[in-house]
Design a protein around this motif. Structure first.
Motif, PDB file in Angstrom:
ATOM      1  N   ALA A 180      -2.918  14.443   4.657  1.00 48.00           N
ATOM      2  CA  ALA A 180      -3.481  14.007   5.938  1.00 48.00           C
ATOM      3  C   ALA A 180      -3.844  15.208   6.818  1.00 48.00           C
ATOM      4  CB  ALA A 180      -2.487  13.111   6.664  1.00 48.00           C
ATOM      5  N   LEU A 181      -2.965  16.237   6.811  1.00 43.86           N
ATOM      6  CA  LEU A 181      -3.241  17.425   7.610  1.00 43.86           C
ATOM      7  C   LEU A 181      -4.461  18.179   7.104  1.00 43.86           C
ATOM      8  CD1 LEU A 181      -2.412  19.318   9.879  1.00 43.86           C
ATOM      9  CD2 LEU A 181      -0.870  20.481   8.267  1.00 43.86           C
ATOM     10  N   ALA A 182      -4.625  18.270   5.807  1.00 46.78           N
ATOM     11  CA  ALA A 182      -5.786  18.964   5.226  1.00 46.78           C
ATOM     12  C   ALA A 182      -7.066  18.221   5.549  1.00 46.78           C
ATOM     13  CB  ALA A 182      -5.604  19.096   3.715  1.00 46.78           C
ATOM     14  N   MET A 197       0.862  -1.198   0.000  1.00 51.60           N
ATOM     15  CA  MET A 197       0.000   0.000   0.000  1.00 51.60           C
ATOM     16  C   MET A 197       0.890   1.237   0.000  1.00 51.60           C
ATOM     17  SD  MET A 197      -2.810   1.213   2.798  1.00 51.60           S
ATOM     18  CE  MET A 197      -3.809  -0.224   2.437  1.00 51.60           C
ATOM     19  N   ARG A 198       0.435   2.224  -0.845  1.00 53.10           N
ATOM     20  CA  ARG A 198       1.233   3.464  -0.941  1.00 53.10           C
ATOM     21  C   ARG A 198       0.939   4.377   0.239  1.00 53.10           C
ATOM     22  NH1 ARG A 198       0.798   7.077  -6.223  1.00 53.10           N
ATOM     23  NH2 ARG A 198      -1.213   7.471  -5.245  1.00 53.10           N
ATOM     24  N   LYS A 199       1.930   5.013   0.787  1.00 49.73           N
ATOM     25  CA  LYS A 199       1.817   5.888   1.951  1.00 49.73           C
ATOM     26  C   LYS A 199       1.208   7.243   1.559  1.00 49.73           C
ATOM     27  CE  LYS A 199       4.511   7.738   5.745  1.00 49.73           C
ATOM     28  NZ  LYS A 199       5.870   7.873   6.332  1.00 49.73           N
ATOM     29  N   ILE A 200       0.197   7.743   2.401  1.00 51.57           N
ATOM     30  CA  ILE A 200      -0.472   9.041   2.115  1.00 51.57           C
ATOM     31  C   ILE A 200       0.469  10.167   2.525  1.00 51.57           C
ATOM     32  CG2 ILE A 200      -2.454  10.508   2.683  1.00 51.57           C
ATOM     33  CD1 ILE A 200      -4.017   7.998   3.327  1.00 51.57           C
ATOM     34  N   PRO A 201       0.613  11.188   1.675  1.00 51.07           N
ATOM     35  CA  PRO A 201       1.484  12.320   2.015  1.00 51.07           C
ATOM     36  C   PRO A 201       0.977  13.049   3.268  1.00 51.07           C
ATOM     37  CG  PRO A 201       1.010  12.300  -0.328  1.00 51.07           C
ATOM     38  CD  PRO A 201       0.114  11.264   0.288  1.00 51.07           C
ATOM     39  N   PHE A 202       1.927  13.584   3.988  1.00 50.68           N
ATOM     40  CA  PHE A 202       1.597  14.267   5.252  1.00 50.68           C
ATOM     41  C   PHE A 202       0.701  15.478   5.032  1.00 50.68           C
ATOM     42  CE2 PHE A 202       2.565  17.635   8.324  1.00 50.68           C
ATOM     43  CZ  PHE A 202       2.165  16.997   9.499  1.00 50.68           C
ATOM     44  N   SER A 203       0.897  16.242   3.978  1.00 55.51           N
ATOM     45  CA  SER A 203       0.087  17.452   3.707  1.00 55.51           C
ATOM     46  C   SER A 203      -1.362  17.084   3.469  1.00 55.51           C
ATOM     47  CB  SER A 203       0.656  18.207   2.500  1.00 55.51           C
ATOM     48  OG  SER A 203       0.674  17.386   1.359  1.00 55.51           O
ATOM     49  N   LEU A 229     -12.228  17.791   8.597  1.00 59.54           N
ATOM     50  CA  LEU A 229     -13.046  17.032   9.537  1.00 59.54           C
ATOM     51  C   LEU A 229     -13.366  17.863  10.781  1.00 59.54           C
ATOM     52  CD1 LEU A 229     -14.367  14.370  10.332  1.00 59.54           C
ATOM     53  CD2 LEU A 229     -12.152  13.623  11.261  1.00 59.54           C
ATOM     54  N   ALA A 230     -12.378  18.595  11.278  1.00 58.82           N
ATOM     55  CA  ALA A 230     -12.606  19.440  12.467  1.00 58.82           C
ATOM     56  C   ALA A 230     -13.620  20.551  12.174  1.00 58.82           C
ATOM     57  CB  ALA A 230     -11.278  20.035  12.934  1.00 58.82           C
ATOM     58  N   LEU A 231     -13.564  21.141  10.966  1.00 55.47           N
ATOM     59  CA  LEU A 231     -14.496  22.211  10.599  1.00 55.47           C
ATOM     60  C   LEU A 231     -15.925  21.699  10.508  1.00 55.47           C
ATOM     61  CD1 LEU A 231     -14.994  25.130   9.726  1.00 55.47           C
ATOM     62  CD2 LEU A 231     -14.431  24.458   7.367  1.00 55.47           C
TER      63      LEU A 231
END
Length: 372
Positions: free
Chosen positions: A9-11, A1-7, A16-18
């Motif tokens: 994930a942060l977005a 499985m390819r790893k999701i970029p950190f940027s 989700l918080a909004l």
């Protein structure tokens, strides 16, 4: 499985918080109890007021007028004759009774003396005839004839005396011989003008006032005349016409002015200031005047119960800075700010001018109608 970029994930976390914050914020719409309503100001609107007492005010009326001599007359000849003497020079002051001119009298003094002698004879004859009539020595018609001759002699003396007086015209009053239009040897005819006599120790200031102004005027009011050179003459109002002029609908007035220095002012123009009786007035800014439902000038103020009142006023005088009015209560709780935002009969919260100025932020300017 390819790893999701950190940027990424942060977005995703921020989105989700909004969404969660918006969802929980919307729950406020489903509260069972309404939020508390803001407290209302039960005392009503706030207006700025000032308390003032009426003050005495002396109104004035200013009109443009013309100055004339109090007395002046045109001198005319009563009899025909050649100018024999000019005993008074033009421009000289004379007293009443002074001889101003002498006309050739055609031996009038001698004719007058002859008539007086004939009158004396007629008087003596009539006196003797009366004694004879008492003794019935002459008839009644003869006595009446002598009485008629006596009357004719007296009339002749009076006529010649008048002719002699008319040939030596005198001044009818004290004044100045303003003009002499004849020279020695000139022939004057009866009714011909030969001079002018002017009494300018007192002057008359004549002017016209409008229908609105005449109601406040009465004889005896003080008047000051300002001349074109800046000098002033004092006097009083002596005449106010009781009928308006047909063409202009204005009223004629006269003021008598003292001219003790004998200045040459007759015939010139002057500004007449009439001082009216003092009145108790309230002084306020013209911006505080308004029109009521009948189109009359009115002022809004508060009564003792802080209720807005609108009272009709009479405008006594006004300029660009202040208006002087009557008809308001005394003392007066005048609304100086906010009058346009309240209605008559409304109960308001009064704020004195001093408190309103102190409570304002230093950086904020207040638009305030000046009150003197």
């Amino acid at each position: 499985m390819r790893k999701i970029p950190f940027s990424y994930a942060l977005a995703s976390l921020l989105v989700l918080a909004l969404v969660i914050w918006l969802a929980f914020g919307n729950f406020q719409r489903f509260q069972t109890t309404p939020p508390d309503a803001p407290a209302r100001n039960e005392a009503g609107s706030r207006v700025e007021i000032v308390v003032q007492q009426s003050t005495p005010f002396i109104p004035q009326q200013i009109v443009q007028g013309q100055l004339t001599a109090e007395r002046e007359t045109v001198l005319r000849a009563n009899v025909a004759g050649f100018v024999a003497e000019k005993p008074v020079a033009q421009g000289s002051r004379v007293a009443a009774g002074d001889t101003l001119l002498v006309l050739d009298n055609d031996a009038l003094p001698e004719q007058l003396q002859q008539a007086r002698d004939e009158l004396a004879v007629a008087e003596a004859e009539y006196a003797g005839a009366r004694n004879l009539r008492q003794r019935e020595l002459i008839s009644q018609p003869e006595l009446l004839r002598l009485q008629s001759a006596l009357s004719a002699s007296a009339a002749s003396v009076a006529q010649l005396q008048k002719q002699l007086d008319d040939s030596r015209p005198t001044a009818p009053f004290d004044g100045m011989l303003n003009r002499v239009k004849v020279e020695l040897g000139d022939l004057l005819q009866p009714g011909e003008e030969w001079g002018q006599l002017v009494d300018d120790r007192r002057l008359k200031g004549a002017a016209w006032v409008s229908q609105q102004q005449v109601g406040d005027l009465s004889e005896g009011l003080p008047v000051t005349a300002r001349l074109l050179n800046g000098d002033h003459l004092e006097g009083e109002l002596t005449f106010v016409s009781h009928r308006a002029e047909e063409a202009t609908r204005s009223f004629y007035i006269e003021a008598t002015l003292d001219n003790p220095a004998g200045k040459r002012l007759a015939g010139g123009s002057a500004e007449l200031t009439i001082t009216l009786p003092p009145r108790q007035v309230h002084t306020l800014s013209p911006a505080l005047l308004s029109l009521n439902g009948e189109g009359q000038l009115a002022v809004k103020h508060l009564d003792e119960n802080d209720t807005v009142q609108q009272t009709t006023v009479e405008l006594v005088s006004a300029d660009t800075q202040r208006a002087y009015v009557t008809g308001l209560p005394d003392p007066l709780r005048l609304i100086t700010l906010g009058a346009g935002m309240v209605d008559t009969g409304e109960t308001v919260t009064p704020v004195p001018v001093e408190e309103a100025i102190i409570s304002q932020p230093p950086a904020q300017d207040s638009v305030h109608a000046p009150v003197d």
